[in-house]
Design an enzyme around this catalytic site. Structure first.
Site, PDB file in Angstrom:
ATOM      1  N   ASP A   1       0.517   5.249   1.734  1.00 32.05           N
ATOM      2  CA  ASP A   1      -0.195   5.772   2.902  1.00 32.05           C
ATOM      3  C   ASP A   1      -1.148   6.907   2.527  1.00 32.05           C
ATOM      4  OD1 ASP A   1       1.026   3.991   4.608  1.00 32.05           O
ATOM      5  OD2 ASP A   1       2.662   5.351   5.113  1.00 32.05           O
TER       6      ASP A   1
ATOM      7  N   HIS B   1       4.613   0.088   0.240  1.00 35.28           N
ATOM      8  CA  HIS B   1       5.390  -0.661   1.227  1.00 35.28           C
ATOM      9  C   HIS B   1       4.548  -1.773   1.832  1.00 35.28           C
ATOM     10  CE1 HIS B   1       3.648   2.913   3.106  1.00 35.28           C
ATOM     11  NE2 HIS B   1       3.494   2.179   4.196  1.00 35.28           N
TER      12      HIS B   1
ATOM     13  N   ARG C   1       5.659   7.104  13.333  1.00 35.44           N
ATOM     14  CA  ARG C   1       5.635   7.638  11.960  1.00 35.44           C
ATOM     15  C   ARG C   1       5.172   9.081  11.909  1.00 35.44           C
ATOM     16  NH1 ARG C   1       1.319   5.232   8.075  1.00 35.44           N
ATOM     17  NH2 ARG C   1       0.371   7.300   8.038  1.00 35.44           N
TER      18      ARG C   1
ATOM     19  N   HIS D   1       0.831  -1.213   0.000  1.00 34.53           N
ATOM     20  CA  HIS D   1       0.000   0.000   0.000  1.00 34.53           C
ATOM     21  C   HIS D   1       0.862   1.258   0.000  1.00 34.53           C
ATOM     22  CE1 HIS D   1       1.086  -0.467   4.235  1.00 34.53           C
ATOM     23  NE2 HIS D   1       0.862   0.829   4.377  1.00 34.53           N
TER      24      HIS D   1
HETATM   25  O1  LIG Z   1       5.591  -0.882  10.424  1.00 37.20           O
HETATM   26  C1  LIG Z   1       6.108  -0.743   9.304  1.00 37.20           C
HETATM   27  O2  LIG Z   1       7.188  -1.206   9.010  1.00 37.20           O
HETATM   28  C2  LIG Z   1       5.388   0.049   8.271  1.00 37.20           C
HETATM   29  C3  LIG Z   1       3.957   0.249   8.656  1.00 37.20           C
HETATM   30  C4  LIG Z   1       3.253   1.130   7.671  1.00 37.20           C
HETATM   31  O3  LIG Z   1       2.620   0.668   6.779  1.00 37.20           O
HETATM   32  C5  LIG Z   1       3.398   2.568   7.828  1.00 37.20           C
HETATM   33  O4  LIG Z   1       4.041   3.047   8.759  1.00 37.20           O
HETATM   34  O5  LIG Z   1       2.853   3.280   6.989  1.00 37.20           O
HETATM   35 FE   LIG Z   2       1.875   2.268   5.519  1.00 38.73          FE
END
Ligand SMILES: O=C(O)CCC(=O)C(=O)O
Ligand SMILES: [Fe+2]
Length: 276
Positions: free
Chosen positions: A97, A251, A266, A95
């Site tokens: 984000d 990702h 994040r 996906h």
């Molecule tokens: O936890 C992760 O490695 C990525 C998770 C994810 O999809 C994000 O942080 O947007």
């Molecule tokens: Fe993500």
């Protein structure tokens, strides 16, 4: 600052920069130029506090506050992804984000806080490399199509509506974020390169196509982007930071570490409206 290329398609390992210190305008420019070139950058050993993390991200644009994910109590721009047996991971599908808003994020900065003893790697794919590898006939077929992206597909009630408060929050988030349309092929606003902009988590349909054909094209494109030659895989160490260009990458966070815990923070930087 030095950047080592990790694969031909995607990924740069950056050294020679301390992200806990305020950046100069020149350093910000160098980072953006490396990001556009490599699509995802990795920085080792950057023990940022949540405020430093937010301030670092704010160098690159206005920050998004997520309508569903929890955040640091006094730093609402920093999402906490704390996955464990009681909150199993669900980012193990390809996906991009926040494609459900008019101006989706240009990038995200993800910091590893607590890691399982092994597993929990994250992969990124270049949707530019994937688009380039399509044959001309297929490029023509998808060139002028438009897709719908829906927050409700990626944040279902079965996972995110487990209490009455959570259900209410989900209902509010869905109301504020109705399905959003974007081009299936978008042009990167900095590099001018084109790439595939549909993904398995959020994209529900291609509006110009009949349902069967829409499913067929979406299934093809969302599996094609995951081919290994477009992908880089990162094995995290605590305080590693990844900065990805969210416009034309996707990702996938491996969900192979339960019953261990994994905690990530994040920051999400808003971008421009996608165009063809
Ligand atoms: O936890 C992760 O490695 C990525 C998770 C994810 O999809 C994000 O942080 O947007
Ligand atoms: Fe993500």
């Amino acid at each position: 600052m030095q950047v080592e290329r990790l694969t031909p398609a995607i990924g740069g390992l950056v050294s020679g920069i301390d992200l806990c210190e305020p950046l100069t305008p020149l350093q910000c420019k160098e980072i953006i130029s490396a990001l556009v070139d490599h699509h995802v950058l990795f920085f080792k050993d950057q023990p940022l506090t949540p405020r430093q993390h937010r301030d670092l991200a704010a160098n690159f644009g206005a920050l998004h506050v997520h309508p569903i994910y929890p955040h640091i109590s006094d730093v609402e721009e920093i999402i906490i992804l704390d996955t464990n047996v009681d909150n199993p991971p669900d980012n193990d599908s390809w996906h991009t984000d926040v494609p459900f808003i008019e101006c989706p994020p240009m990038g995200c900065l993800l910091s590893a806080r607590e890691l399982p003893p092994s597993g929990g790697d994250t992969m990124w794919t270049s949707c530019i490399a994937a688009y380039d590898a399509l044959d001309d006939e297929y490029k023509l077929l998808i060139e002028n199509l438009t897709a719908e992206h829906d927050i409700a597909k990626a944040f279902p009630e079965s996972h995110y509506g487990k209490s009455s408060e959570a259900l209410e929050q989900l209902a509010v988030a869905r109301k504020k974020n109705p399905p959003m349309r974007h081009p299936v092929v978008r042009t990167h606003p900095v590099s001018g390169k084109r790439g595939i902009y549909v993904n398995a988590n959020f994209t529900t349909r291609i509006i110009e196509l009949a349902p069967d054909k829409s499913d067929e094209v979406l299934n093809f494109l969302t599996s094609f982007v995951a081919r290994p030659e477009f992908v880089v895989r990162w094995k995290w160490k605590q305080y590693d930071l990844a900065f990805w260009d969210n416009r034309l990458t996707q990702h996938f966070a491996n969900a192979d570490y339960l019953p261990h815990r994994r905690v990530m923070h994040r920051a999400t930087i808003l971008g421009d409206k996608p165009f063809r």
